[in-house]
Design an enzyme around this catalytic site. Structure first.
Site, mmCIF file in Angstrom:
data_model
loop_
_atom_site.group_PDB
_atom_site.id
_atom_site.type_symbol
_atom_site.label_atom_id
_atom_site.label_comp_id
_atom_site.label_asym_id
_atom_site.label_seq_id
_atom_site.Cartn_x
_atom_site.Cartn_y
_atom_site.Cartn_z
ATOM 1 N NE ARG A 83 -3.670 2.492 2.004
ATOM 2 C CZ ARG A 83 -4.677 2.780 2.767
ATOM 3 N NH1 ARG A 83 -5.114 1.896 3.627
ATOM 4 N NH2 ARG A 83 -5.260 3.944 2.682
ATOM 5 N NE ARG A 96 -8.362 2.513 0.089
ATOM 6 C CZ ARG A 96 -9.180 3.352 0.661
ATOM 7 N NH1 ARG A 96 -9.529 3.169 1.894
ATOM 8 N NH2 ARG A 96 -9.657 4.387 0.051
ATOM 9 C CG ASP A 99 -8.298 0.811 4.430
ATOM 10 O OD1 ASP A 99 -7.365 1.461 4.933
ATOM 11 O OD2 ASP A 99 -9.496 1.070 4.644
ATOM 12 C CG ASP A 101 -10.147 1.520 8.359
ATOM 13 O OD1 ASP A 101 -9.127 2.219 8.294
ATOM 14 O OD2 ASP A 101 -11.018 1.497 7.464
#
Length: 168
Positions: A83, A96, A99, A101
């Site tokens: 990334r 992307r 990812d 989170d």
């Protein structure tokens, strides 16, 4: 030992492969063990224009890392998987390969420039809520004092979220 919930997503290349690699790297990180994971879901992009659909999953982890250490480990894993932070100025999101989170970390509320927990948009994102329903529907959001199920019922204009595959 703390409990955290993470959302993993990808909309480039081998989307499931990137998520599986990220899960493997998380598992190999000292101080993190995976408790359970959701299925994979194919989802529309949220807050961005893209030709590519995302694949998302949510996992529950047990960790001895602080929220800041967990974020540092996540950023390292994202970089390891390729990334690059090349978001054009003025845009929030871009395509992307991976990812990750932090959605929740115990019942903590953290509001720092580089770390916001609970995730500030969780209550608006079907792509996070739907997989979370599968593994923790009764978890209570520490700011809204509502279960994940209740937040799902209150979603306005949810994006498309379709079951895409078996668990991680």
């Amino acid at each position: 030992m703390s409990t955290a919930y993470l959302c993993l997503g990808s909309n480039q290349g081998d989307r499931i492969g990137y998520i599986q690699q990220a899960a493997s790297l998380l598992k190999g990180t000292g101080g993190i063990s995976i408790v359970t994971t959701s299925s994979f879901y194919e989802t529309e992009p949220w807050g961005m224009e893209s030709e590519n659909l995302f694949v998302n999953a949510v996992m529950q982890i047990s960790t001895t890392l602080s929220p800041e250490e967990l974020l540092k480990a996540i950023k390292f894993i994202e970089k390891t998987l390729g990334r690059v932070d090349d978001t054009p100025k003025g845009e929030l999101y871009t395509d992307r390969c991976i990812d990750i989170d932090i959605i929740f970390y115990d019942n903590k509320v953290i509001n720092k420039p580089d770390l916001i927990i609970p995730h500030q948009f969780f209550h608006k994102r079907a792509f996070m809520i739907v997989p979370m329903l599968e593994i923790a529907q009764d978890f209570v959001h520490p700011l809204y004092n509502k279960t994940v199920s209740k937040l799902y019922d209150e979603l306005e204009n949810p994006e498309m979220v379709c079951l895409y595959g078996t668990r991680l």
